[in-house]
Design a protein around this motif. Structure first.
Motif, PDB file in Angstrom:
ATOM      1  N   UNK A  89     -12.276 -22.065   4.589  1.00  0.00           N
ATOM      2  CA  UNK A  89     -12.626 -21.420   5.850  1.00  0.00           C
ATOM      3  C   UNK A  89     -14.026 -21.832   6.299  1.00  0.00           C
ATOM      4  N   UNK A  90     -14.931 -21.946   5.356  1.00  0.00           N
ATOM      5  CA  UNK A  90     -16.297 -22.352   5.708  1.00  0.00           C
ATOM      6  C   UNK A  90     -16.323 -23.785   6.231  1.00  0.00           C
ATOM      7  N   UNK A  91     -15.503 -24.638   5.641  1.00  0.00           N
ATOM      8  CA  UNK A  91     -15.474 -26.050   6.045  1.00  0.00           C
ATOM      9  C   UNK A  91     -14.674 -26.289   7.320  1.00  0.00           C
ATOM     10  N   UNK A  92     -13.807 -25.342   7.690  1.00  0.00           N
ATOM     11  CA  UNK A  92     -12.930 -25.586   8.842  1.00  0.00           C
ATOM     12  C   UNK A  92     -13.424 -24.919  10.120  1.00  0.00           C
ATOM     13  N   UNK A  93     -14.627 -24.404  10.109  1.00  0.00           N
ATOM     14  CA  UNK A  93     -15.126 -23.739  11.321  1.00  0.00           C
ATOM     15  C   UNK A  93     -15.691 -24.787  12.277  1.00  0.00           C
ATOM     16  N   UNK A  94     -14.798 -25.615  12.769  1.00  0.00           N
ATOM     17  CA  UNK A  94     -15.198 -26.655  13.717  1.00  0.00           C
ATOM     18  C   UNK A  94     -14.710 -26.287  15.114  1.00  0.00           C
ATOM     19  N   UNK A  95     -15.292 -26.865  16.106  1.00  0.00           N
ATOM     20  CA  UNK A  95     -14.927 -26.582  17.489  1.00  0.00           C
ATOM     21  C   UNK A  95     -13.757 -27.482  17.882  1.00  0.00           C
ATOM     22  N   UNK A  96     -12.598 -26.877  18.144  1.00  0.00           N
ATOM     23  CA  UNK A  96     -11.399 -27.633  18.508  1.00  0.00           C
ATOM     24  C   UNK A  96     -11.205 -27.481  20.016  1.00  0.00           C
ATOM     25  N   UNK A  97     -11.285 -28.587  20.751  1.00  0.00           N
ATOM     26  CA  UNK A  97     -11.192 -28.487  22.205  1.00  0.00           C
ATOM     27  C   UNK A  97      -9.806 -28.077  22.730  1.00  0.00           C
ATOM     28  N   UNK A  98      -8.742 -28.533  22.095  1.00  0.00           N
ATOM     29  CA  UNK A  98      -7.396 -28.210  22.581  1.00  0.00           C
ATOM     30  C   UNK A  98      -7.069 -26.756  22.271  1.00  0.00           C
ATOM     31  N   UNK A 133      -5.572 -22.210  18.788  1.00  0.00           N
ATOM     32  CA  UNK A 133      -4.760 -21.012  18.561  1.00  0.00           C
ATOM     33  C   UNK A 133      -3.973 -21.133  17.252  1.00  0.00           C
ATOM     34  N   UNK A 134      -3.448 -22.313  17.001  1.00  0.00           N
ATOM     35  CA  UNK A 134      -2.702 -22.546  15.770  1.00  0.00           C
ATOM     36  C   UNK A 134      -3.610 -22.365  14.551  1.00  0.00           C
ATOM     37  N   UNK A 135      -4.809 -22.902  14.629  1.00  0.00           N
ATOM     38  CA  UNK A 135      -5.746 -22.772  13.510  1.00  0.00           C
ATOM     39  C   UNK A 135      -6.159 -21.306  13.318  1.00  0.00           C
ATOM     40  N   UNK A 136      -6.363 -20.590  14.414  1.00  0.00           N
ATOM     41  CA  UNK A 136      -6.725 -19.160  14.329  1.00  0.00           C
ATOM     42  C   UNK A 136      -5.599 -18.366  13.665  1.00  0.00           C
ATOM     43  N   UNK A 137      -4.347 -18.681  14.016  1.00  0.00           N
ATOM     44  CA  UNK A 137      -3.201 -18.000  13.423  1.00  0.00           C
ATOM     45  C   UNK A 137      -3.136 -18.280  11.926  1.00  0.00           C
ATOM     46  N   UNK A 138      -3.313 -19.551  11.557  1.00  0.00           N
ATOM     47  CA  UNK A 138      -3.303 -19.918  10.139  1.00  0.00           C
ATOM     48  C   UNK A 138      -4.406 -19.183   9.379  1.00  0.00           C
ATOM     49  N   UNK A 139      -5.560 -19.099   9.987  1.00  0.00           N
ATOM     50  CA  UNK A 139      -6.706 -18.434   9.377  1.00  0.00           C
ATOM     51  C   UNK A 139      -6.433 -16.940   9.179  1.00  0.00           C
ATOM     52  N   UNK A 140      -5.871 -16.296  10.190  1.00  0.00           N
ATOM     53  CA  UNK A 140      -5.566 -14.869  10.095  1.00  0.00           C
ATOM     54  C   UNK A 140      -4.531 -14.613   8.998  1.00  0.00           C
ATOM     55  N   UNK A 158      -3.295 -12.683   3.504  1.00  0.00           N
ATOM     56  CA  UNK A 158      -2.811 -12.983   2.152  1.00  0.00           C
ATOM     57  C   UNK A 158      -3.896 -12.691   1.133  1.00  0.00           C
ATOM     58  N   UNK A 159      -5.098 -13.112   1.415  1.00  0.00           N
ATOM     59  CA  UNK A 159      -6.220 -12.874   0.493  1.00  0.00           C
ATOM     60  C   UNK A 159      -6.521 -11.385   0.362  1.00  0.00           C
ATOM     61  N   UNK A 160      -6.335 -10.619   1.424  1.00  0.00           N
ATOM     62  CA  UNK A 160      -6.566  -9.177   1.342  1.00  0.00           C
ATOM     63  C   UNK A 160      -5.538  -8.535   0.419  1.00  0.00           C
ATOM     64  N   UNK A 161      -4.276  -8.962   0.524  1.00  0.00           N
ATOM     65  CA  UNK A 161      -3.235  -8.448  -0.379  1.00  0.00           C
ATOM     66  C   UNK A 161      -3.577  -8.809  -1.824  1.00  0.00           C
ATOM     67  N   UNK A 162      -4.091 -10.017  -2.010  1.00  0.00           N
ATOM     68  CA  UNK A 162      -4.429 -10.443  -3.363  1.00  0.00           C
ATOM     69  C   UNK A 162      -5.643  -9.683  -3.907  1.00  0.00           C
ATOM     70  N   UNK A 163      -6.566  -9.313  -3.014  1.00  0.00           N
ATOM     71  CA  UNK A 163      -7.715  -8.506  -3.438  1.00  0.00           C
ATOM     72  C   UNK A 163      -7.213  -7.161  -3.963  1.00  0.00           C
ATOM     73  N   UNK A 164      -6.236  -6.583  -3.265  1.00  0.00           N
ATOM     74  CA  UNK A 164      -5.651  -5.321  -3.719  1.00  0.00           C
ATOM     75  C   UNK A 164      -4.922  -5.518  -5.048  1.00  0.00           C
ATOM     76  N   UNK A 165      -4.296  -6.669  -5.206  1.00  0.00           N
ATOM     77  CA  UNK A 165      -3.597  -6.980  -6.445  1.00  0.00           C
ATOM     78  C   UNK A 165      -4.594  -7.067  -7.610  1.00  0.00           C
ATOM     79  N   UNK A 166      -5.766  -7.643  -7.358  1.00  0.00           N
ATOM     80  CA  UNK A 166      -6.783  -7.735  -8.407  1.00  0.00           C
ATOM     81  C   UNK A 166      -7.182  -6.337  -8.878  1.00  0.00           C
ATOM     82  N   UNK A 167      -7.302  -5.379  -7.952  1.00  0.00           N
ATOM     83  CA  UNK A 167      -7.665  -4.024  -8.380  1.00  0.00           C
ATOM     84  C   UNK A 167      -6.540  -3.401  -9.209  1.00  0.00           C
TER      85      UNK A 167
END
Length: 140
Positions: free
Chosen positions: A50-59, A64-71, A76-85
């Motif tokens: 996520x840190x490496x992919x914060x680039x400005x995409x003109x299209x 929108x596709x990248x934002x959806x993938x990121x969300x 998924x990571x939030x569910x896994x954080x709950x799983x760790x607990x």
């Protein structure tokens, strides 16, 4: 501190040995710790990605596709954080001597269920009753 338990590499808990003996507890402890480590490694990789992919995409469609993938990745990571607990709670149950026993009935949870889902806190029967009760309350 307990002495280290010898655990052969191919060891699997068996029904014909005493329930939750030192070898079974060590098996589940290692399984839980390995699962937790895999999740944490995946989280680190996600954060780096996520840190490496914060680039400005003109299209706008590509953005929108990248934002959806990121969300999706963050959910998924939030569910896994709950799983760790839940994994950490299972490790505490191992230390306290409560691991492997149903929190509702006190009955042993089957080894097959624990092997498939070592964070289980209820027998299959108690879990099914719990889920039916939840459905009734949700539908009411």
């Amino acid at each position: 501190m307990k002495p280290e338990v010898f655990l052969p590499e191919d060891y699997r808990p068996a029904e014909d040995e005493p329930f939750m003996n030192d070898r079974q507890l060590e098996y589940f402890r290692r399984k839980l710790l390995q699962w937790k480590e895999e999740i944490l490694n995946g989280s680190r990789e996600t954060l780096e990605g996520l840190a490496n992919s914060s680039r400005n995409i003109p299209d706008i469609a590509d953005r929108a596709s990248e934002e959806t993938d990121r969300a999706l990745e963050l959910r998924t990571r939030d569910r896994q954080r709950k799983l760790v607990s839940k994994i950490e709670a299972a490790l505490r149950r191992i230390d306290s001597g409560d691991f492997g026993y149903c929190e509702v009935s006190g009955e042993p949870i089957s080894l097959k269920r624990l092997d498939a889902r070592p964070i289980a806190t209820m027998t299959l029967e108690a879990q099914e009753r719990h889920e039916r009760a939840e459905r009734v309350h949700r539908d009411a």
